[in-house]
Design a protein around this motif. Structure first.
Motif, PDB file in Angstrom:
ATOM      1  N   UNK A 113       0.828  -1.221   0.000  1.00 40.06           N
ATOM      2  CA  UNK A 113       0.000   0.000   0.000  1.00 40.06           C
ATOM      3  C   UNK A 113       0.859   1.268   0.000  1.00 40.06           C
ATOM      4  N   UNK A 114       2.151   1.117   0.281  1.00 40.43           N
ATOM      5  CA  UNK A 114       3.049   2.283   0.443  1.00 40.43           C
ATOM      6  C   UNK A 114       3.071   3.136  -0.818  1.00 40.43           C
ATOM      7  N   UNK A 168      11.222  -0.444   7.337  1.00 40.13           N
ATOM      8  CA  UNK A 168      11.325  -0.097   8.758  1.00 40.13           C
ATOM      9  C   UNK A 168      12.313  -1.034   9.448  1.00 40.13           C
ATOM     10  N   UNK A 169      13.258  -0.461  10.186  1.00 37.92           N
ATOM     11  CA  UNK A 169      14.155  -1.232  11.040  1.00 37.92           C
ATOM     12  C   UNK A 169      13.439  -1.387  12.381  1.00 37.92           C
ATOM     13  N   UNK A 171       0.595   6.682   9.075  1.00 32.75           N
ATOM     14  CA  UNK A 171       0.335   6.169   7.726  1.00 32.75           C
ATOM     15  C   UNK A 171      -1.157   6.098   7.433  1.00 32.75           C
ATOM     16  N   UNK A 172      -1.590   6.934   6.502  1.00 33.33           N
ATOM     17  CA  UNK A 172      -3.031   6.954   6.175  1.00 33.33           C
ATOM     18  C   UNK A 172      -3.404   5.900   5.130  1.00 33.33           C
ATOM     19  N   UNK A 173      -2.403   5.116   4.691  1.00 31.92           N
ATOM     20  CA  UNK A 173      -2.692   4.097   3.666  1.00 31.92           C
ATOM     21  C   UNK A 173      -2.648   2.674   4.238  1.00 31.92           C
ATOM     22  N   UNK A 215       1.909   0.422   7.016  1.00 27.77           N
ATOM     23  CA  UNK A 215       2.828  -0.032   8.078  1.00 27.77           C
ATOM     24  C   UNK A 215       2.242  -1.274   8.752  1.00 27.77           C
ATOM     25  N   UNK A 216       3.015  -2.367   8.731  1.00 21.59           N
ATOM     26  CA  UNK A 216       2.568  -3.622   9.334  1.00 21.59           C
ATOM     27  C   UNK A 216       3.718  -4.175  10.178  1.00 21.59           C
ATOM     28  N   UNK A 217       3.726  -3.824  11.461  1.00 21.94           N
ATOM     29  CA  UNK A 217       4.826  -4.236  12.337  1.00 21.94           C
ATOM     30  C   UNK A 217       4.695  -5.683  12.800  1.00 21.94           C
ATOM     31  N   UNK A 218       3.622  -6.338  12.395  1.00 26.22           N
ATOM     32  CA  UNK A 218       3.450  -7.770  12.705  1.00 26.22           C
ATOM     33  C   UNK A 218       3.870  -8.658  11.540  1.00 26.22           C
TER      34      UNK A 218
END
Length: 419
Positions: A109-110, A152-153, A169-171, A174-177
């Motif tokens: 999505x980025x 992302x680190x 992030x409005x899209x 970001x998925x930290x899982x």
């Protein structure tokens, strides 16, 4: 693990630098399905880090941008970043390759809007600039990154940073899982275009690389000279931002040395001549000292070398550097014996540039099953088996030689795929 994919004629290209891009495009543009993978979060390899490259002295955008566009336009090529080969089984015409894809923590999505970077409070040493500056822990790898997607680190994110990045992030990109995943590719042949890494200068103890920020590598100079680099294109002494009035180049830093890399790295002399040009553009009067064993400027590069050797502010000393001494004022004294006169030379300078050798990227990690390396870590091709080395994975080379080698590798891979 995902389902197997690929066709009987598919080709896997491991490594997405100039070699891998060339091999992938040559194979795909005659009709083969191609999988192109790279361990980095972007394609472009070492060339992307250069300021200019031979023979035309053009910036990397000149060669990479058109290749990226050709890849985007070619439905035969499937690309995977942050991907490494874990195992290879089977045989020519029918290899089964297990590939692990590390989590990027940013999904498709980025839009590369940059909001996550703006919101992120946490910083890391910038890997693209060899740690000469910092960047946010949510970042675009470099300004020309392809694919143009942030990464992302996660390990560097604080709890507050993780919340800030997600909220920004409005899209929903970001998925930290995100977890690592493994895919299995069925291919007829494999091109290893895994490139090179600069030899670790800290291993050359007498050169004192870690002893002073005034001792840098030739790749660090490339990043400083690049307009997008950590200093905006200015070659300075890192840390102090001092404009150097004297520079020493130490050739064969790690190369032609049985304790380090036993071979000549082919490009180091020409890289130094190129960087002398950078210095002359910025500092016309700076004193330059080049300490060398032999000067090697193959074929078409002779005229380039001749011009720079007439520079009245440049001295060429035939002698291997024995030691570097860090002075109290931050300058560095380079000590060598002149092999021509027998004199001991002690030259104090503002900046020392180590022309570090090219080490094949596979030398440290070793080979997966089915791949054979020589004693230096270069790929030994077996064309009949469809296991083919390309570019600097095969031997130390410049960009022009690398692209020729990669076209040849593609042709061999295509032949195996169409038996």
């Amino acid at each position: 693990m995902t389902d197997e994919q690929g066709t009987s004629g598919a080709i896997l290209v491991v490594g997405g630098g100039i070699s891998g891009l060339t091999s992938a495009l040559e194979a795909a543009e005659v009709g083969n399905d191609v999988f192109l993978i790279d361990k980095n979060p972007y394609f472009g390899g070492r060339v992307a880090q250069l300021n200019e490259y031979f023979p035309k002295m053009c910036p990397p955008s000149c060669g990479l941008e058109i290749n990226f566009r050709r890849i985007r336009d070619n439905r035969k090529i499937r690309t995977y970043t942050m991907a490494t080969v874990k195992s290879v089984s089977g045989g020519p015409g029918n290899y089964e390759v297990s590939v692990e894809i590390a989590p990027r923590y940013v999904n498709s999505n980025c839009t590369a809007c940059g909001d996550c970077t703006a919101a992120c409070p946490d910083e890391i040493d910038n890997p693209f600039n060899f740690g000469m500056n910092t960047c946010k822990a949510a970042y675009l790898p470099h300004e020309m990154a392809f694919p143009r997607r942030y990464v992302i680190d996660k390990g560097a994110l604080s709890a507050a940073g993780a919340e800030a990045v997600k909220a920004s992030c409005k899209y929903n990109a970001v998925d930290l899982d995100m977890q690592s995943e493994t895919i299995t590719l069925n291919v007829a042949s494999i091109i290893w275009a895994t490139g090179w890494t600069p030899y670790d200068p800290a291993k050359i103890e007498n050169l004192n690389y870690n002893g002073s920020s005034a001792i840098v590598t030739n790749m660090m100079v490339e990043r400083m000279a690049a307009p997008s680099g950590p200093t905006g294109g200015k070659i300075v002494v890192p840390g102090s931002d001092k404009e150097p009035e004297s520079i020493a180049f130490v050739q064969c830093a790690g190369s032609r040395d049985e304790s380090h890399l036993e071979y000549c790295s082919y490009i180091c002399c020409m890289a130094t001549f190129k960087q002398m040009n950078y210095i002359r553009e910025q500092y016309p009067e700076a004193k330059i000292y080049v300490f060398y064993i032999d000067l090697r400027s193959p074929g078409k590069y002779e005229k380039f070398r001749e011009k720079l050797m007439t520079d009245e502010n440049a001295s060429f000393i035939k002698g291997k550097v024995a030691d570097t001494v860090i002075e109290a004022d931050g300058r560095v004294t380079v000590i060598a014996e002149d092999a021509v006169t027998g004199d001991k030379i002690s030259q104090t300078v503002d900046l020392v540039v180590l022309a570090t050798g090219m080490q094949p990227s596979l030398a440290e990690g070793g080979a997966v099953s089915g791949l054979t390396l020589d004693s230096n870590g270069f790929v030994l091709s077996d064309a009949d088996k469809g296991i083919i080395g390309a570019g600097c994975a095969k031997k130390a080379a410049d960009v022009a030689t690398t692209t020729q080698s990669s076209t040849a590798a593609a042709l061999k891979a295509i032949q195996v795929s169409r038996r």
